[in-house]
Design an enzyme around this catalytic site. Structure first.
Site, short mmCIF file in Angstrom:
data_model
loop_
_atom_site.label_atom_id
_atom_site.label_comp_id
_atom_site.label_asym_id
_atom_site.label_seq_id
_atom_site.Cartn_x
_atom_site.Cartn_y
_atom_site.Cartn_z
N GLU A 46 45.18 47.70 35.45
CA GLU A 46 44.78 46.36 35.84
C GLU A 46 44.64 45.55 34.56
O GLU A 46 43.65 45.67 33.84
CB GLU A 46 43.47 46.39 36.62
CG GLU A 46 43.58 47.09 37.97
CD GLU A 46 44.51 46.39 38.92
OE1 GLU A 46 44.79 45.19 38.72
OE2 GLU A 46 44.99 47.04 39.87
N CYS A 74 40.05 38.05 34.11
CA CYS A 74 41.46 38.48 34.02
C CYS A 74 42.37 37.69 34.93
O CYS A 74 43.57 37.56 34.65
CB CYS A 74 41.57 39.98 34.33
SG CYS A 74 41.03 40.45 35.99
#
Length: 492
Positions: free
Chosen positions: A216, A250
């Protein structure tokens, strides 16, 4: 800062490996108990978690409660509710004779010993939510919190042993140097959240042992503001996304492409909402997060000092406290310093581009974790979807494909990662699908042609058994054949 010794790492890895080998983690009763205890671990320590996040990031409880705690608790309940269905065997194509008589099924088995490595921006959510997938799958787990959030790391080290099974779920700490030793261990799956640079290192380490990996990562996620957008609403929602955790998200907005015809209106609204969210009359609002470290602060400042754009909002900063105000930079070109890497901070570059130009730029660079399209035009939405690739897309808002879409996968593609999690998708990341058939003795008379010596008649029978058909409803040009098919294609 002291990290786990090599002896401690050896013991933790050996313990969880031996536990998995005993089958202890496979019964649903064990998985359910650990998921329930995780929920209570968060419930009992809400205030302490909020305090740790404040110490690490100056994060306000409003953000901590919603993102770092309630989201994980909701994921616990989702896993508990779905566990029986997730773990049940699948029955493939029951109309096939062999599948039916051979009892073909697909078992959901845990991959084994998992390593979960968290990032510092959401140090609890990005550690415990993947852990839920590992527990639900029946894996044993080593948890590695981020050393860049020391207060959170310390609390995680303390509370996990008080609630969760220490024979199967352990916490180890490590900095960059110690990570090499940790990654040399044998793992059956590694789940990493963090930067692309570190992700490549972990991927390479895992490849040496053929270990499966979930990455991720992030990427330079754009917001694309079309001339057909609700400009005021777009500015409000982009401003919120950039202020959240001081832009250290993110899936945050890295930069904004704005159609030149609406840019003045957009910039005016953007400044209005930034003033509203962080009133200048109050000095430095206590609910605004700080940049995580002096190193990251200096990185952001260095990029800002090299920009050829113009700071039109914010810019106030203080390295001693790592305070970095939201900073809007106009007139940024694609070749600018601010466009060379993922910013992961409160700087917001503005680029003059039409939707067509923005889509073309985005499609020609690394696939981001998120794209945010602001437009009322369905045709423009389809253009963004058809001509770009990203982990996820939210139209006319930010972050919500990850934060609010229940039962949907969250993950990257290409440079923004591989694999996905949340709900059943997290369970699948830590699960091996194992096909099982049980062939009855009487089936021998149906497959006796498979044995040597080979003959033409046996070969023909074997070909027929394995399934190919000689008549197909299409020709060599790929066109549909057959009367009814031709009529259907003609009139419909």
């Amino acid at each position: 800062m002291e990290f786990s010794s090599t002896a401690f790492v050896d013991d933790a890895h050996s313990t969880v490996s031996q536990t998995f080998a005993t089958q202890k983690t496979k019964p649903l009763s064990w998985r359910i108990e650990q998921l329930r205890k995780t929920w209570w671990m968060l419930e009992d320590n809400k205030e302490r978690i909020a305090e740790a996040l404040f110490r690490d990031l100056n994060k306000h409880k409003h953000e901590s409660l919603s993102f770092d705690m309630s989201g994980i608790q909701a994921a616990c309940l989702e896993a508990l509710d779905g566990l029986s269905e997730w773990t049940a065997d699948d029955r493939p194509n029951r109309t096939d004779a062999f599948n039916f008589f051979g009892g073909a099924r697909v078992r959901k088995e845990p991959k084994g010993v998992a390593l979960v490595i968290s990032a510092w921006n959401f140090p609890f959510m990005e550690l415990f939510e993947p852990m839920l997938g590992a527990i639900a799958a029946g894996c044993s787990v080593i948890l590695k919190p981020s050393e860049l959030a020391p207060a959170s790391q310390e609390l995680i080290e303390e509370i996990v042993p008080l609630y969760l099974d220490q024979t199967a779920i352990r916490v180890v700490t490590a900095g960059p140097k110690e990570m090499d030793y940790l990654l040399e261990k044998h793992w059956d799956h590694i789940f990493f959240t963090g930067s692309t640079v570190v992700g490549k290192i972990i991927y390479a380490k895992a490849a040496a042992q053929l270990t499966t990996v979930t990455l991720e990562l992030g990427g330079r996620g754009p917001a694309i503001v079309s001339a057909n957008a609700d400009i005021d609403l777009a500015a409000k929602r982009i401003a919120w996304a950039k202020v959240l955790n001081a832009g250290q998200v993110c899936i945050g907005v890295n930069h904004v492409f704005v159609d030149p015809s609406v840019k003045p209106q957009f910039l005016s609204a953007l400044a209005k909402y930034l003033d509203q969210f962080l009133p200048q009359t109050d000095g430095r609002p206590p609910y605004y997060s700080r940049v995580v470290s002096e190193r990251n602060f200096n990185r952001l400042e260095g990029l800002l000092e090299k920009t050829s754009g113009k700071v039109i909002y914010g810019g106030d900063r203080d390295v001693k406290t790592c305070y970095f105000a939201p900073t809007v930079v106009d007139g940024v070109l694609p070749s600018d310093s601010l466009m060379t890497e993922e910013l992961f901070g409160p700087i917001l570059p503005i680029l003059d581009m039409t939707l067509d130009e923005a889509v073309s730029y985005t499609a020609s660079h690394d696939h981001p974790l998120a794209i945010y399209g602001f437009t009322s035009s369905e045709a423009e939405k389809q253009k963004i979807l058809n001509e770009t690739s990203s982990g996820g897309v939210t139209f006319n808002d930010c972050l919500l494909h990850m934060a609010a879409a229940k039962g949907a996968p969250f993950g990257g593609v290409g440079g923004s990662g591989t694999g996905a999690y949340h709900g059943i998708y997290g369970f699948k990341e830590f699960t091996h699908l194992r096909t099982v058939v049980t062939v009855p003795g009487w089936f021998e008379m149906l497959v006796k042609f498979r044995y040597m010596p080979y003959t033409d008649s046996n070969a023909a029978a074997m070909v027929k058994f394995t399934g190919p058909v000689t008549k197909v409803p299409f020709d060599r040009n790929g066109q549909t054949t057959g009367l009814w098919a031709r009529l259907w294609s003609t009139f419909f």
